[in-house]
Design a protein around this motif. Structure first.
Motif, PDB file in Angstrom:
ATOM      1  N   LEU A 121       1.033  -1.152   0.012  1.00 24.48           N
ATOM      2  CA  LEU A 121      -0.195  -0.114  -0.021  1.00 24.48           C
ATOM      3  C   LEU A 121       0.924   1.198   0.035  1.00 24.48           C
ATOM      4  O   LEU A 121       0.569   2.160  -0.776  1.00 24.48           O
ATOM      5  N   LEU A 122       1.825   1.289   0.967  1.00 23.50           N
ATOM      6  CA  LEU A 122       2.463   2.575   1.155  1.00 23.50           C
ATOM      7  C   LEU A 122       3.492   2.893  -0.220  1.00 23.50           C
ATOM      8  O   LEU A 122       3.596   4.117  -0.297  1.00 23.50           O
ATOM      9  N   LEU A 173      -2.487   5.202  -6.071  1.00 24.28           N
ATOM     10  CA  LEU A 173      -3.958   5.052  -5.547  1.00 24.28           C
ATOM     11  C   LEU A 173      -4.575   6.636  -5.593  1.00 24.28           C
ATOM     12  O   LEU A 173      -5.771   6.453  -6.084  1.00 24.28           O
ATOM     13  N   VAL A 174      -3.972   7.486  -5.065  1.00 24.67           N
ATOM     14  CA  VAL A 174      -4.654   8.721  -5.479  1.00 24.67           C
ATOM     15  C   VAL A 174      -4.828   9.309  -6.981  1.00 24.67           C
ATOM     16  O   VAL A 174      -6.119   9.691  -7.101  1.00 24.67           O
ATOM     17  N   LEU A 175      -3.828   8.859  -7.651  1.00 29.09           N
ATOM     18  CA  LEU A 175      -3.980   9.420  -9.024  1.00 29.09           C
ATOM     19  C   LEU A 175      -5.232   8.406  -9.772  1.00 29.09           C
ATOM     20  O   LEU A 175      -5.886   8.879 -10.391  1.00 29.09           O
ATOM     21  N   ALA A 176      -5.270   7.054  -9.287  1.00 31.74           N
ATOM     22  CA  ALA A 176      -6.361   6.263  -9.892  1.00 31.74           C
ATOM     23  C   ALA A 176      -7.797   6.772  -9.369  1.00 31.74           C
ATOM     24  O   ALA A 176      -8.472   6.777 -10.319  1.00 31.74           O
ATOM     25  N   VAL A 177      -7.819   7.378  -8.334  1.00 34.15           N
ATOM     26  CA  VAL A 177      -9.045   7.899  -7.825  1.00 34.15           C
ATOM     27  C   VAL A 177      -9.711   8.936  -8.936  1.00 34.15           C
ATOM     28  O   VAL A 177     -10.628   8.923  -9.382  1.00 34.15           O
ATOM     29  N   ILE A 229       1.192   1.417   9.222  1.00 32.81           N
ATOM     30  CA  ILE A 229       0.753   2.467   7.998  1.00 32.81           C
ATOM     31  C   ILE A 229       1.393   3.748   8.428  1.00 32.81           C
ATOM     32  O   ILE A 229       1.418   4.285   9.538  1.00 32.81           O
ATOM     33  N   THR A 230       1.574   4.544   7.154  1.00 37.27           N
ATOM     34  CA  THR A 230       2.104   5.757   7.616  1.00 37.27           C
ATOM     35  C   THR A 230       1.096   6.937   7.216  1.00 37.27           C
ATOM     36  O   THR A 230       0.078   6.448   6.566  1.00 37.27           O
ATOM     37  N   PRO A 231       1.195   8.258   7.509  1.00 35.13           N
ATOM     38  CA  PRO A 231       0.373   9.172   7.329  1.00 35.13           C
ATOM     39  C   PRO A 231      -0.096   9.212   5.715  1.00 35.13           C
ATOM     40  O   PRO A 231      -1.289   9.396   5.214  1.00 35.13           O
ATOM     41  N   THR A 232       0.772   8.868   5.032  1.00 37.80           N
ATOM     42  CA  THR A 232       0.549   9.006   3.545  1.00 37.80           C
ATOM     43  C   THR A 232      -0.400   7.710   3.035  1.00 37.80           C
ATOM     44  O   THR A 232      -1.161   8.089   2.451  1.00 37.80           O
ATOM     45  N   GLY A 233      -0.220   6.759   3.650  1.00 40.26           N
ATOM     46  CA  GLY A 233      -1.130   5.581   3.226  1.00 40.26           C
ATOM     47  C   GLY A 233      -2.536   5.880   3.807  1.00 40.26           C
ATOM     48  O   GLY A 233      -3.483   5.611   3.171  1.00 40.26           O
ATOM     49  N   VAL A 261      -8.465  -1.804  -6.287  1.00 42.59           N
ATOM     50  CA  VAL A 261      -8.186  -3.124  -6.681  1.00 42.59           C
ATOM     51  C   VAL A 261      -7.155  -3.522  -7.777  1.00 42.59           C
ATOM     52  O   VAL A 261      -5.994  -4.073  -7.671  1.00 42.59           O
ATOM     53  N   GLY A 262      -7.298  -2.362  -8.886  1.00 40.01           N
ATOM     54  CA  GLY A 262      -6.460  -2.269 -10.167  1.00 40.01           C
ATOM     55  C   GLY A 262      -4.929  -1.896  -9.701  1.00 40.01           C
ATOM     56  O   GLY A 262      -4.078  -2.450  -9.997  1.00 40.01           O
ATOM     57  N   VAL A 263      -4.880  -1.150  -8.677  1.00 37.22           N
ATOM     58  CA  VAL A 263      -3.658  -0.495  -8.205  1.00 37.22           C
ATOM     59  C   VAL A 263      -2.896  -1.713  -7.490  1.00 37.22           C
ATOM     60  O   VAL A 263      -1.706  -1.658  -7.639  1.00 37.22           O
TER      61      VAL A 263
END
Lengths: 359, 338
Positions: free
Chosen positions: B61-62, B68-72, B182-186, B290-292
């Motif tokens: 994830l991290l 992930l953000v771009l994919a949204v 998990i980090t704040p970025t995650g 899921v794709g990411v």
């Protein structure tokens, strides 16, 4: 006035303006010198360095005319460069003409197969062109990296180097290559019915199919030509640096090629295309690139200028801006501004037609 | 065809599956993506033995929070039937802009909003070109790609280190839950996914996005605010680009104008693999997540195998092709039914 309405008027005007600005800013820009019977100087460099973009844009013109787009050209260039240089590097005699011929033929055939793959996805499976060619755009560079084993393959081979850096009669070989290719494509498209059929497929695929045009074959062939020419472009590009750099060969060239095609007056909606327009468009893009470097801007920053060019070009072609233009000229003629003139300028009515077709 | 079958009392499992498939055809690609993800994870676990560890899955994830953000953002754009090629270079631009501003001593509470605004500004430009000047999304966002990349180099030609504590805190803080961390970025990335999913599923704006993708003409005739929504999706995508720039800067501890070259393709591939239809009208933010994860798992497996990273793009390209063909089949079938 008829001159103003010629469809190549604005592309030529843009190119001439660009050259004039350069010459005024620095008279040395247009200086051509003779050395050992060969010509050197900025104009010659532009003609030579246009070669890869010219070939790619030519293929792109045909694909765009069928209402498609080919994003994979940069990746195909990388593959063809990697294939040809790997063959040369692995051969016992890199300098021999035979080796180089084999390398070039194999690389071009591989590129042709890649083009046929794109054409298959678009014309047989009916996948949107952007997406179909995106697959190869993603995977192609990976394949090129595998061929070269992740390294940048470099070779020394005089005949191969000659393709890009050699001179034939006064002018560089690369220049003659693109002139020959342009001539062949122009002859085949314009002296036979193929060009007209391509345009009919682009304007309305369903209607042309009903009229008996075998649109599937024409679309498929357009992608094959695009792949083939991208392959040749990849060879010239690799010959220029004598290195197969799979990550950077032909990077963003698909976007520059599309820009050159649009600058040359071919609409992205498909249909009518102009080979002469594309040639002028490519020369404009290359000259602009040189101009930006000439003014001391780092090459990396040049995309900003191209962004501005793209925005200007799309605005000039946009129906809304045409409507503003018509409204402004109507006010100037002191006619009632309520109704629009029945017929707009040629370009505007053409754009309208495209809209109707699209609708 | 199957509605009648389900009403009969004795329904076989096969019929249930068929009914579900017919009614919820748009979920099928996403389910397929989940299946592929599970197969990949289990296969990797069987192969390597130490793949399904909390540590490795957390890293999955991290390492891809920015993707992930771009994919949204990209999901919003693609569901309207558009495309945004600019996200990679917008991310590079906002990242280097933020690093440069921090290096010249501007406080972080100004820098972060400016980064987000920079991304949103390029998004607005694309949206206005698309909506008001009838420019194809592909070309308009191409201008955005050139602009972002060029501006990134205008800000700085070389990489700039970030030593700002709040930015580094985003990446270096680790909240531990047992073996998981998990980090704040995650957390930011997951919050963006949740927000995107909620907006798409339950708000009027989200319904309008789907409606435009289904048929822009119909959406307009229904009186939906098509113009505003179409501009907004590009603004959202630009905003996500800006946020991804922040996450990437925190993740790598530097701004660099060459970041994100080709990322737009990865993002589009992730979104498509996640089940969003490129012709618009169908797709889920959670599917894109899921794709990411599929993309991230493939990358991780390849680095576990010690193979060439070149394989990543070949496999992702092949998966992309598979999903496009599957989508074609689904669309062709639902067209026949109506």
């Amino acid at each position: 006035m008829t001159l103003l309405k010629h469809r190549l008027f604005w592309p030529v005007a843009a190119l001439v303006t660009l050259v004039v600005v350069n010459v005024i800013a620095n008279p040395n820009f247009a200086k051509v010198t003779m050395r050992d019977g060969d010509l050197y100087g900025n104009p010659v460099t532009i003609l030579r360095e246009s070669a890869p973009l010219m070939l790619v844009a030519l293929g792109m013109t045909l694909v765009i005319a069928t209402r498609g787009i080919d994003l994979s050209v940069g990746a195909v260039m990388a593959v063809s460069g990697a294939v040809s240089l790997t063959i040369i590097a692995d051969s016992p005699d890199p300098g021999s003409l035979g080796t180089v011929t084999v390398a070039i033929v194999v690389a071009v055939l591989v590129a042709l197969v890649l083009g046929a793959w794109n054409g298959f996805l678009v014309s047989v499976l009916g996948i949107q062109p952007i997406i179909a060619t995106l697959v190869l755009m993603l995977a192609g560079r990976g394949v090129a990296l595998l061929i070269t084993g992740g390294a940048i393959t470099t070779v020394t081979s005089a005949p191969y180097k000659f393709l890009s850096n050699g001179y034939l009669i006064l002018l560089p070989v690369a220049f003659f290559i693109w002139v020959a290719v342009v001539a062949i494509v122009a002859l085949v498209e314009r002296r036979t019915a193929l060009g007209m059929l391509t345009e009919s497929v682009g304007i309305n695929p369903e209607a042309s199919r009903l009229a008996g045009v075998r649109s599937r074959g024409i679309i498929w062939a357009a992608y094959m030509v695009s792949g083939l020419l991208a392959g040749v472009a990849g060879i010239i590009n690799a010959s220029n640096t004598m290195a197969a750099d799979s990550n950077n060969a032909g990077y963003l060239i698909e976007l520059y090629a599309i820009l050159a095609v649009v600058l040359g007056g071919t609409s992205l909606m498909g249909g009518k295309f102009s080979i002469a327009g594309t040639v002028i468009g490519v020369l404009t893009v290359t000259t602009l690139d040189k101009t930006i470097q000439f003014f001391g801007v780092p090459p990396a920053q040049s995309p900003v200028f191209f962004a501005v060019v793209v925005v200007i070009v799309v605005l000039v072609q946009s129906p809304r801006v045409h409507a503003w233009g018509r409204a402004a000229s109507a006010r100037m003629r002191r006619t009632p501004s309520s109704g629009e003139p029945p017929t707009g300028p040629g370009a505007a009515s053409a754009a309208k037609k495209h809209e109707e077709v699209a609708a | 065809m199957t509605a009648v079958v389900t009403e009969t009392p004795e329904v076989s499992t096969m019929d249930r599956v068929r009914t579900f498939a017919a009614r919820r055809a748009s979920v099928l690609p996403t389910l397929a993506a989940i299946a592929i993800l599970i197969v990949l994870l289990i296969g990797a676990q069987v192969e390597f033995g130490n793949f399904l560890t909390p540590r490795n899955l957390s890293a999955l994830l991290l390492d891809h929070a920015y993707l992930l953000v771009l994919a949204v953002g990209m999901t919003f754009v693609i569901v309207t039937g558009g495309i945004d090629l600019s996200v990679g270079s917008v991310m590079a631009f906002t990242g280097i802009l933020g690093a440069q501003m921090l290096a010249s001593g501007i406080p972080v509470w100004i820098v972060v909003p400016v980064m987000l605004a920079g991304g949103a500004a390029i998004g607005t430009l694309i949206g206005v070109l698309v909506q008001y000047f009838n420019v194809q999304p592909f070309i308009a966002s191409l201008a955005g790609l050139f602009l972002g990349r060029g501006l990134a180099y205008v800000v700085s030609l070389s990489s700039i280190r970030v030593e700002n504590p709040p930015i580094l805190w985003l990446q270096q803080t680790r909240f531990l839950i047992g073996e998981w961390y998990i980090t704040p970025t995650g957390i930011i990335a997951l919050v963006v996914v949740a927000a995107g999913a909620i907006v798409m599923a339950v708000t009027r704006f989200g319904r309008t996005v789907y409606a435009i993708g289904g048929s822009e003409q119909s959406a307009r005739l229904m009186g939906l605010s098509v113009a505003r929504t179409k501009v907004m999706v590009y603004v959202i995508s630009g905003l996500c680009g800006g946020l991804a720039g922040l996450l990437l800067t925190a993740y790598s501890g530097a701004g660099y104008p060459r970041y994100g070259i080709g990322t737009e393709l990865d993002v589009i591939a992730c979104v498509v693999i996640g089940g969003t239809l490129l012709t618009g009208g169908r797709g889920y933010v959670l599917g894109s997540m899921v794709g990411v994860f599929v993309f991230a798992t493939i990358t991780t497996i390849i680095s576990f195998m010690g193979a060439e990273q070149a394989w990543t793009h070949i496999i992702v390209g092949a998966l992309l092709l598979l999903f496009i063909v599957v989508q074609r089949a689904i669309v062709a079938r639902s067209d026949r039914q109506t």
